[in-house]
Enzyme design. Structure first.
Site, PDB file in Angstrom:
ATOM      1  N   GLU A  70     -11.533  24.291  -1.569  1.00 51.70           N
ATOM      2  CA  GLU A  70     -11.042  25.602  -1.980  1.00 51.70           C
ATOM      3  C   GLU A  70      -9.560  25.766  -1.648  1.00 51.70           C
ATOM      4  O   GLU A  70      -8.794  26.325  -2.437  1.00 51.70           O
ATOM      5  CB  GLU A  70     -11.852  26.711  -1.302  1.00 51.70           C
ATOM      6  CG  GLU A  70     -13.247  26.885  -1.868  1.00 51.70           C
ATOM      7  CD  GLU A  70     -13.238  27.372  -3.303  1.00 51.70           C
ATOM      8  OE1 GLU A  70     -12.374  28.208  -3.647  1.00 51.70           O
ATOM      9  OE2 GLU A  70     -14.078  26.905  -4.092  1.00 51.70           O
ATOM     10  N   CYS A 129     -11.539  30.322 -20.463  1.00 54.03           N
ATOM     11  CA  CYS A 129     -10.691  31.513 -20.413  1.00 54.03           C
ATOM     12  C   CYS A 129      -9.366  31.157 -19.743  1.00 54.03           C
ATOM     13  O   CYS A 129      -8.950  31.758 -18.753  1.00 54.03           O
ATOM     14  CB  CYS A 129     -11.405  32.636 -19.658  1.00 54.03           C
ATOM     15  SG  CYS A 129     -10.724  34.285 -19.957  1.00 54.03           S
ATOM     16  N   CYS A 140     -11.815  30.932 -27.021  1.00 56.09           N
ATOM     17  CA  CYS A 140     -12.739  32.062 -27.184  1.00 56.09           C
ATOM     18  C   CYS A 140     -13.972  31.694 -28.000  1.00 56.09           C
ATOM     19  O   CYS A 140     -15.057  32.257 -27.789  1.00 56.09           O
ATOM     20  CB  CYS A 140     -12.015  33.233 -27.839  1.00 56.09           C
ATOM     21  SG  CYS A 140     -10.628  33.852 -26.856  1.00 56.09           S
ATOM     22  N   CYS A 149     -16.781  30.694 -25.786  1.00 53.27           N
ATOM     23  CA  CYS A 149     -17.035  31.553 -24.618  1.00 53.27           C
ATOM     24  C   CYS A 149     -18.346  32.328 -24.800  1.00 53.27           C
ATOM     25  O   CYS A 149     -18.602  32.879 -25.874  1.00 53.27           O
ATOM     26  CB  CYS A 149     -15.879  32.530 -24.433  1.00 53.27           C
ATOM     27  SG  CYS A 149     -16.125  33.676 -23.045  1.00 53.27           S
ATOM     28  N   CYS A 189     -15.984  40.696 -25.450  1.00 55.58           N
ATOM     29  CA  CYS A 189     -14.704  40.704 -24.742  1.00 55.58           C
ATOM     30  C   CYS A 189     -13.739  41.642 -25.468  1.00 55.58           C
ATOM     31  O   CYS A 189     -13.414  41.431 -26.632  1.00 55.58           O
ATOM     32  CB  CYS A 189     -14.120  39.294 -24.661  1.00 55.58           C
ATOM     33  SG  CYS A 189     -12.478  39.213 -23.910  1.00 55.58           S
TER      34      CYS A 189
END
Length: 363
Positions: free
Chosen positions: A45, A201, A208, A211, A217
């Site tokens: 991370e 994204c 898109c 997605c 959206c």
């Protein structure tokens, strides 16, 4: 929850869509997913902050080979940690990683405090979202995340206006993230949110058509995907200048200095830096009398997030040098030491071979 915009989907439907997409298209074979210990998830991370997965993977694997657990990292010298970090950039991450390992070793008996979001977030370099990711990914317990990928997904879905760094905007995004986070499959859900932002994204070229939220959206419906999230208000980056002294001895070794622990390139080894030629010449007269300057190399620019640094390399032949203390060392480009180097310094050192000084240099 009063700051939250009206939800497009009930949480259950949002989770179902996202997890169905993740099961088929998500990333399931990243190195830190096998095994998902708090230590391995934490290192990944931190490395992934502002860095692409493809770049991080080889660094992560080398890091795990050398530091397989928090105890080995805590016991290491900072120089070795920063050496393995060289090239990843944002070196404060590497310094904080080392500091956090020592806090975990000294104050938490070598075990990450994954039972407490507040205690995790208090570790150096972690914060609220990273703490949530570590807890969710390594334990499966419910914890909310809001990294850059998640912010991008949520701002587009809801056309949340304003720069996400503004406190009011960030509060709205945390409310949305809290609203959508489930009580089950937390490992998959948090990875799916990050994957959706990273692979579909995307910032510049969102995909898109693939997605799972294409038809709900708001930004996509308006054709305004690239307007969200709003960028940070731009200011012209100031330019600073510096001279970097490439002082070599008769064996081709280069004098390096260790930077202070805080500030620019904190804790890394760098070439001696000067504001102007007069300061450089005065330093040579005092520290290395009899040294001869060579013609300066062409300047180049290194860009930081908040300023541009114009660097002029200034090679010199060594005369004699006063004693080298613990903050300085001779570095052999043909046999590099395992120390942390600032990226432009590493590049300069790698380019020295064609310009090696002759053996007539020096007394």
């Amino acid at each position: 929850m009063t700051d939250m915009p009206p939800a497009i989907l009930p949480p259950e439907r949002f989770q179902q869509r996202l997890l169905a997409w993740f099961d088929e298209h998500g990333r399931h074979d990243l190195p830190w997913q096998h095994e998902r210990s708090p230590y391995r998830v934490w290192v990944s991370e931190i490395m992934l902050q502002q860095t692409q997965v493809a770049t991080v993977i080889p660094y992560f694997e080398r890091f795990m080979t050398r530091f397989p657990d928090v105890a080995s990292l805590a016991a290491a010298d900072q120089d070795e940690v920063l050496h393995l970090w060289t090239g990843l950039g944002y070196y404060a991450r590497g310094r904080n990683l080392h500091k956090a390992a020592r806090v975990v070793a000294d104050q938490h008996d070598g075990a990450f405090p994954v039972h407490s979001l507040d205690e995790m977030a208090a570790l150096p370099g972690i914060g609220r979202s990273t703490a949530g990711a570590i807890i969710a990914q390594s334990t499966g317990r419910r914890a909310v995340i809001l990294d850059g990928n998640v912010k991008r997904v949520l701002t587009r879905l809801h056309t949340v206006e304003g720069w996400p760094g503004r406190p009011a905007v960030e509060r709205r995004l945390w409310a949305l993230a809290e609203h959508y986070t489930p009580d089950e499959r937390l490992v998959d859900f948090t990875q799916a949110m990050m994957d959706l932002g990273a692979t579909l994204c995307r910032r510049g070229t969102p995909d898109c058509a693939r997605c799972p939220f294409e038809e709900v959206c708001v930004a996509h419906a308006r054709g305004e995907e690239k307007l969200f999230p709003e960028g940070k208000p731009r200011k012209a980056l100031p330019t600073r200048t510096t001279l970097m002294l490439l002082l070599q001895d008769r064996e081709g070794r280069v004098l390096l200095e260790q930077r202070p622990s805080s500030g620019l390139w904190g804790g890394l080894w760098s070439l001696p830096q000067f504001d102007d030629a007069e300061a450089l010449r005065a330093w040579l007269d005092a520290r290395a009398p009899g040294s001869a300057l060579e013609p300066a190399w062409a300047p180049f620019t290194h860009v930081f997030s908040h300023f541009r640094l114009e660097i002029t390399p200034q090679p010199a032949r060594i005369g004699r040098l006063d004693a080298v203390d613990e903050a300085r060392c001779w570095y052999d480009p043909s046999d590099p030491a395992s120390i942390g180097l600032a990226a432009p310094v590493k590049a300069l050192l790698a380019s020295l071979a064609p310009f090696a000084l002759t053996t007539t240099a020096g007394p």
